[in-house]
Design an enzyme around this catalytic site. Structure first.
Site, mmCIF file in Angstrom:
data_model
loop_
_atom_site.group_PDB
_atom_site.id
_atom_site.type_symbol
_atom_site.label_atom_id
_atom_site.label_comp_id
_atom_site.label_asym_id
_atom_site.label_seq_id
_atom_site.Cartn_x
_atom_site.Cartn_y
_atom_site.Cartn_z
ATOM 1 N N ALA A 41 0.972 -1.327 -0.068
ATOM 2 C CA ALA A 41 -0.025 -0.016 0.105
ATOM 3 C C ALA A 41 0.858 1.309 0.084
ATOM 4 C CB ALA A 41 -1.055 -0.014 1.178
ATOM 5 N N GLN A 42 0.304 2.437 -0.499
ATOM 6 C CA GLN A 42 0.925 3.471 -0.454
ATOM 7 C C GLN A 42 1.384 3.953 0.824
ATOM 8 O OE1 GLN A 42 1.878 5.134 -3.295
ATOM 9 N NE2 GLN A 42 2.976 6.649 -1.972
ATOM 10 N N GLY A 43 0.512 3.998 1.781
ATOM 11 C CA GLY A 43 0.909 4.516 3.342
ATOM 12 C C GLY A 43 2.225 3.677 3.977
#
EC number: 3.1.-.-
Length: 728
Positions: A253-255
């Site tokens: 995920a980007q986070g």
């Protein structure tokens, strides 16, 4: 050799929801999947044969419950400390490390005074001395630690699954069930310790009642969320969300990437961050709703599957939907796929399945998978022999230096020479492929201009102007209609004349030729004959040239509109404009059963009423367009006049503006006494305007100071600055 064990019967699978309280399988149940201390010690002894004599009393398994000691005491060095900091410093001393080695080797331990004496006299090898001694001691310590871990770790017997519970009924059958669906966990329960009596009774009761009645299943991973509320086997409600949060070709995920300090600033990264926040809000709003909040509060079992980085979705922040340490909360003990509603149903079905074995599955696993005992023994002699290998190799290399000369002498003495030939062989493996692989070819899209040129070239194609490619495709045959009647020279001349008339739109000449068709039998077959390899007929040529009258004449004469060219196109699809296509539709309205119009791709008949409605609609559209253009023209004139008046008013001095304001007030008073229709020119010039920019104040709330009016505070400030007054 011992005989092979007999094949065991496959376990029977039964759903917990299909079992009743009085089922024979559930009669006389007792819990058997716990491990007393004696069984644990016995498993440790049997795991390593002969270890009973080698294990010292200090290394024997601890009898009792295992817990973390809070005492400030070192059992290895027999040392007492005042605080935890002093205890941590002690663990870093060479004295403590040396005693650890001595204890693992079953050698006597040394006190601090004895260790200082022996280390000062050099009797002890330095723990942090040379590289060789350090590496040897570290290797010894690592090997002994591994041996100790193998001996002291609580090895569970084969066939034991920590997420399952094993029961035995009165018939001697063994029942395997998942622990997470048999009620909440007990506070003092442990995986390898004795199950408390209260929890044992609770497990038996929940198993006999048929598993969980109210269950909530939640799954989240990689931008996907799925949740469902189950009442027994029935699904009360379910919801799924999906957001694009995973980076392409990364699977994370980007986070997670942002948390590592490598935040990207591209448009895709911003979109993924927005989707993460949106998914977080959607899931939180869903679980905070009245239906889901009530279900989470009243559910007897909550099953959760979420990665460690995504658990803040359920536990983080204020008013978290789930609480850590909740005895009803269980991690799903299965390998799951993407969170979907079907996956939730599969997980619940799998967890609520009861496996019934005829024999003890632990014994079966033990027989099927015999334990292999390994001994890790380090021998100094082996290391010494390995260290002598380089010297031996050097001696061997020194002795072998004379070998080539001796070999050459022997070869010279024998007189025989050996010739070596290097042959390069290429092995092909393409024939082993299961499927043929061809490179993907991209088709170039043609624009409208190229397609229009193709249609025009097809319409102007003649027998004498066919390309050379058509000659190669058609062989040595002349480009003529594939009819026997068209083989004579007169038929060829007639074909050329008809084709030229269709392209030019010569209706008179076509009428003369077609009216003589009963007398000339060769004309009628030429109407539907394809033209060379292109496959164009006379109807194709007339439609592509946009000759509507010629198309109507050919259709009435008997030309077939269903004949297709070499590209499978009927004449209707190659028509140049709408009027030409309408001729086909009018002919269809007059002769509905003459041809198969679906094959000709004619959409439908065109009647006179339809044409009248279309003409009326076009006239209305034209009138509306004219009215719209007139309104736009008037509006543009008004805007132009307003702009000129605004510029003229802004160019006036304050004295002239006051005079115009007085005239406007006087005109307003006279207009109130004598109301008349105002002149548009006078209205434009007499409307109130901004004192600074001249903008009209109609429909606005003006800003005033003294006797001046302004459209905005900016104009008011500019006027004050020009007048030399402060703006406050």
């Amino acid at each position: 050799m011992s005989p092979a064990p007999a094949a065991t019967q496959a376990p029977v699978s039964v759903s917990l929801f299909d079992l009743s309280t009085d089922a024979p399988v559930l009669q006389g149940l007792r819990l058997v999947s716990h491990f007393p201390e004696e069984a644990l010690a016995q498993s440790l002894q049997t795991s390593c044969p002969g270890s009973e004599e080698q294990i010292s009393p200090e290394r024997r398994p601890f009898q009792g419950a295992l817990d973390i000691s809070e005492k400030l005491f070192c059992s290895t060095c027999d040392q007492v400390f005042q605080n935890h900091q002093e205890q941590r410093e002690h663990y870093k001393l060479d004295w403590h490390r040396f005693n650890l080695k001595q204890r693992l080797k079953d050698k006597p331990l040394l006190s601090a005074l004895d260790f200082e004496k022996q280390s000062s006299t050099g009797d002890l090898s330095s723990i942090s001395g040379s590289e060789d001694s350090d590496s040897d001691s570290e290797e010894d310590l690592q090997i002994l630690d591994e041996e100790r871990a193998d001996l002291e770790k609580p090895t569970r017997p084969q066939g034991f699954h920590p997420h399952r519970v094993l029961f035995q009924n009165a018939q001697g059958q063994f029942l395997y069930a998942y622990r997470c669906v048999l009620g909440p966990r007990h506070a003092s329960a442990s995986t390898y310790c004795v199950v408390p009596l209260e929890e044992s009774e609770l497990l038996l009761q929940n198993l006999q009642t048929g598993g969980p009645r109210d269950c909530v299943v939640l799954m989240a991973a990689a931008g996907h969320f799925a949740g469902a509320i189950f009442q027994g086997r029935e699904v009360l409600t379910h919801k799924t969300f999906h957001r694009y949060t995973v980076r392409a070709k990364r699977g994370t995920a980007q986070g997670l990437r942002d948390a590592r300090g490598a935040a990207a600033h591209s448009a895709g990264a911003s979109l993924r961050r927005y989707n993460e926040a949106a998914l977080y809000k959607e899931v939180r709003d869903l679980l905070a709703g009245p239906a889901w909040a009530k279900a989470l509060e009243e559910a007897g079992t909550i099953l959760l599957r979420a990665p460690r980085s995504g658990r803040s979705l359920f536990f983080g922040g204020r008013e978290a939907p789930l609480r850590r340490g909740d005895p009803r909360l269980w991690d799903i003990p299965l390998a799951t796929r993407r969170p979907t509603f079907q996956e939730l149903q599969r997980v619940v079905h799998k967890l609520t399945t009861l496996h019934i074995h005829g024999e003890d599955p632990r014994e079966t696993s033990r027989l099927d998978l015999p334990q292999t005992h390994r001994k890790r023994v380090r021998e100094r002699k082996v290391i010494e022999e390995e260290s002598k290998v380089p010297s031996d190799e050097n001696e061997a290399l020194g002795q072998n230096k004379e070998a080539p000369t001796q070999g050459s002498e022997s070869e010279g003495g024998d007189g025989s020479q050996v010739e070596l030939e290097l042959v390069e062989v290429t092995l092909g493996t393409l024939d082993l492929r299961e499927f043929d692989v061809f490179p993907k070819q991209r088709r170039r899209k043609r624009n409208k201009r190229e397609r229009k040129q193709d249609l025009e070239s097809g319409a102007q194609m003649t027998l004498s102007q066919q390309p050379k490619e058509d000659e190669a495709l058609s062989g040595s045959a002349p480009l003529r209609p594939p009819l026997d009647e068209a083989t004579s020279p007169c038929q060829s001349e007639l074909w050329d004349v008809l084709l030229a008339a269709c392209r030019a739109g010569d209706v008179g000449m076509l009428k003369d030729r077609l009216t003589a068709s009963p007398l000339h039998p060769g004309v009628l077959p030429l109407l539907s004959a394809p033209l060379g390899s292109g496959g164009f007929t006379l109807l194709h040529a007339a439609a592509a040239a946009g000759r509507g009258s010629v198309v109507r004449l050919l259709l009435e004469a008997g030309a077939d509109p269903t004949v297709q060219d070499s590209r499978a196109r009927p004449p209707y699809t190659v028509a140049a404009d709408r009027s030409t296509r309408n001729e086909f539709r009018r002919f269809m309205e007059k002769n509905p059963d003459a041809y198969d119009y679906s094959k000709a791709q004619v959409p439908g008949p065109l009647t006179a009423e339809m044409e009248a409605r279309q003409a009326t609609r076009r006239r209305e559209q034209k009138a509306a367009r004219r009215h719209r253009e007139e309104q736009q023209r008037k509006q543009q004139e008004q805007e132009k006049q307003e702009q000129e008046e605004q510029q003229r008013f802004a160019a006036l001095s304050d004295r002239e503006k006051r005079a115009l304001a007085a005239e406007r007030r006087l005109a307003a008073q006279l207009g109130a006494l004598n109301p008349q229709t105002p002149d548009p020119a006078i209205t434009v010039s007499n409307i109130p305007r901004c004192w600074s920019c001249g903008m009209s104040l109609q429909g606005l709330v003006p800003f005033h100071y003294l006797d001046f009016s302004f459209c905005s505070t900016r104009c008011l400030r500019d006027h004050r600055c020009q007048a030399g007054k402060p703006s406050s």
